[in-house]
Design a protein around this motif. Structure first.
Motif, mmCIF file in Angstrom:
data_model
loop_
_atom_site.group_PDB
_atom_site.id
_atom_site.type_symbol
_atom_site.label_atom_id
_atom_site.label_comp_id
_atom_site.label_asym_id
_atom_site.label_seq_id
_atom_site.Cartn_x
_atom_site.Cartn_y
_atom_site.Cartn_z
ATOM 1 N N PHE A 298 0.834 -1.204 0.000
ATOM 2 C CA PHE A 298 0.000 0.000 0.000
ATOM 3 C C PHE A 298 0.871 1.257 0.000
ATOM 4 O O PHE A 298 0.564 2.239 -0.665
ATOM 5 N N GLU A 299 1.960 1.202 0.712
ATOM 6 C CA GLU A 299 2.849 2.363 0.826
ATOM 7 C C GLU A 299 3.481 2.756 -0.507
ATOM 8 O O GLU A 299 4.001 3.857 -0.642
ATOM 9 N N ASP A 300 3.444 1.862 -1.490
ATOM 10 C CA ASP A 300 4.011 2.155 -2.803
ATOM 11 C C ASP A 300 3.065 2.953 -3.692
ATOM 12 O O ASP A 300 3.484 3.465 -4.732
ATOM 13 N N LEU A 301 1.800 3.055 -3.317
ATOM 14 C CA LEU A 301 0.816 3.751 -4.150
ATOM 15 C C LEU A 301 1.110 5.252 -4.188
ATOM 16 O O LEU A 301 1.678 5.807 -3.247
ATOM 17 N N PRO A 302 0.715 5.919 -5.267
ATOM 18 C CA PRO A 302 0.943 7.367 -5.349
ATOM 19 C C PRO A 302 0.254 8.105 -4.200
ATOM 20 O O PRO A 302 -0.755 7.648 -3.656
ATOM 21 N N SER A 303 0.788 9.252 -3.853
ATOM 22 C CA SER A 303 0.288 10.014 -2.703
ATOM 23 C C SER A 303 -1.129 10.533 -2.889
ATOM 24 O O SER A 303 -1.793 10.878 -1.914
ATOM 25 N N PHE A 304 -1.637 10.560 -4.126
ATOM 26 C CA PHE A 304 -3.005 11.038 -4.319
ATOM 27 C C PHE A 304 -4.058 10.018 -3.891
ATOM 28 O O PHE A 304 -5.234 10.343 -3.815
ATOM 29 N N VAL A 305 -3.655 8.769 -3.607
ATOM 30 C CA VAL A 305 -4.590 7.785 -3.044
ATOM 31 C C VAL A 305 -4.688 8.101 -1.554
ATOM 32 O O VAL A 305 -3.695 8.048 -0.827
ATOM 33 N N LEU A 306 -5.879 8.473 -1.105
ATOM 34 C CA LEU A 306 -6.053 8.929 0.276
ATOM 35 C C LEU A 306 -6.290 7.747 1.213
ATOM 36 O O LEU A 306 -7.084 6.855 0.924
ATOM 37 N N ARG A 307 -5.599 7.789 2.328
ATOM 38 C CA ARG A 307 -5.734 6.750 3.342
ATOM 39 C C ARG A 307 -7.002 7.046 4.138
ATOM 40 O O ARG A 307 -7.157 8.135 4.691
ATOM 41 N N PRO A 308 -7.931 6.074 4.219
ATOM 42 C CA PRO A 308 -9.165 6.301 4.976
ATOM 43 C C PRO A 308 -8.921 6.152 6.479
ATOM 44 O O PRO A 308 -7.782 5.924 6.911
ATOM 45 N N ASP A 309 -9.985 6.231 7.263
ATOM 46 C CA ASP A 309 -9.840 6.060 8.707
ATOM 47 C C ASP A 309 -9.314 4.662 9.018
ATOM 48 O O ASP A 309 -9.293 3.774 8.165
ATOM 49 N N ASP A 310 -8.885 4.462 10.260
ATOM 50 C CA ASP A 310 -8.234 3.205 10.656
ATOM 51 C C ASP A 310 -9.119 1.977 10.463
ATOM 52 O O ASP A 310 -8.629 0.923 10.053
ATOM 53 N N ILE A 311 -10.411 2.097 10.731
ATOM 54 C CA ILE A 311 -11.315 0.947 10.581
ATOM 55 C C ILE A 311 -11.388 0.517 9.123
ATOM 56 O O ILE A 311 -11.272 -0.668 8.798
ATOM 57 N N ALA A 312 -11.568 1.469 8.222
ATOM 58 C CA ALA A 312 -11.630 1.147 6.796
ATOM 59 C C ALA A 312 -10.294 0.590 6.313
ATOM 60 O O ALA A 312 -10.255 -0.373 5.543
ATOM 61 N N MET A 313 -9.206 1.176 6.776
ATOM 62 C CA MET A 313 -7.881 0.711 6.358
ATOM 63 C C MET A 313 -7.629 -0.710 6.859
ATOM 64 O O MET A 313 -7.080 -1.539 6.128
ATOM 65 N N GLN A 314 -8.050 -1.002 8.076
ATOM 66 C CA GLN A 314 -7.889 -2.357 8.610
ATOM 67 C C GLN A 314 -8.693 -3.364 7.787
ATOM 68 O O GLN A 314 -8.234 -4.484 7.546
ATOM 69 N N ARG A 315 -9.868 -2.965 7.343
ATOM 70 C CA ARG A 315 -10.709 -3.832 6.513
ATOM 71 C C ARG A 315 -9.957 -4.227 5.238
ATOM 72 O O ARG A 315 -9.921 -5.388 4.858
ATOM 73 N N ALA A 316 -9.346 -3.252 4.578
ATOM 74 C CA ALA A 316 -8.597 -3.532 3.351
ATOM 75 C C ALA A 316 -7.342 -4.345 3.647
ATOM 76 O O ALA A 316 -7.083 -5.362 2.998
ATOM 77 N N ARG A 317 -6.582 -3.918 4.638
ATOM 78 C CA ARG A 317 -5.321 -4.620 4.953
ATOM 79 C C ARG A 317 -5.553 -6.078 5.359
ATOM 80 O O ARG A 317 -4.692 -6.926 5.093
ATOM 81 N N ALA A 318 -6.685 -6.362 5.975
ATOM 82 C CA ALA A 318 -6.979 -7.748 6.385
ATOM 83 C C ALA A 318 -7.136 -8.663 5.170
ATOM 84 O O ALA A 318 -6.966 -9.875 5.282
ATOM 85 N N SER A 319 -7.444 -8.103 4.025
ATOM 86 C CA SER A 319 -7.653 -8.900 2.811
ATOM 87 C C SER A 319 -6.436 -8.912 1.884
ATOM 88 O O SER A 319 -6.471 -9.535 0.835
#
Length: 188
Positions: free
Chosen positions: A66-87
């Motif tokens: 995820f950290e490799d994505l361009p800076s214009f991709v906005l990181r959502p709140d922690d709950i949403a980010m955890q949902r994506a990272r879990a997958s």
């Protein structure tokens, strides 16, 4: 997913083609895909024209992290980010909000971008070498996605800059797409 090891020179040739503004084909989790540098407007526009795809649909961008994505991709709140990272890494695509400077040639008519952190070994290796890549099915719009290298060559071969040999990831259907903020399934 136990894909055979890819010869380093295939990775080198594919990465060189991407860096030169080219379009490559490579296997993904379920179907063959075509890829280019998402920050190269000419390459993206060529890819969309090659597929005869409506530019307003936007594309998927894959990365090794995820950290490799361009800076214009906005990181959502922690709950949403955890949902994506879990997958991830895995065959799950999430639609993320983007900032106003996100290029329309990848977002299409959307204020968002579809993102996948791939687990496919070959695609991960390419992303590790090249950075994030556009990843869209290797087919002309309206036709079935290519499931073999022969199908890729028949539909798109002469217009591609390189075809990376390899095996699909074993999935029978393309990745599910969900909205990262709501969790809503956009494509099953």
């Amino acid at each position: 997913m136990n894909a055979p090891a890819l010869a380093p020179w295939h990775l080198h040739k594919a990465a060189a083609a991407v860096r030169a503004g080219g379009i490559i084909a490579c296997p993904t989790e379920a179907v063959w895909g075509i890829s280019c540098d998402p920050l190269n407007q000419m390459a993206c526009e060529r890819l969309i024209a090659l597929k005869r795809r409506d530019w307003r649909k936007g594309v998927i961008v894959v990365a090794a992290r995820f950290e490799d994505l361009p800076s214009f991709v906005l990181r959502p709140d922690d709950i949403a980010m955890q949902r994506a990272r879990a997958s991830w890494p895995g065959p799950n695509t999430w639609v993320f909000p983007v900032s106003a400077d996100a290029p329309q040639w990848i977002t299409g008519a959307h204020p968002s971008l579809a993102v996948r952190i791939t687990a496919h070994p070959l695609l991960r290796a390419l992303c590790a070498r090249c950075g994030p890549l556009v990843s869209t099915s290797a087919n002309l719009s309206g036709r079935a996605p290519a499931r073999t290298i022969s199908e890729v060559r028949l539909q798109l071969g002469k217009q591609l800059d390189y075809i990376v040999p390899g095996a699909l990831g074993g999935r029978s259907t393309p990745t599910r797409i969900r909205d990262v903020l709501s969790g809503e399934v956009l494509r099953a």
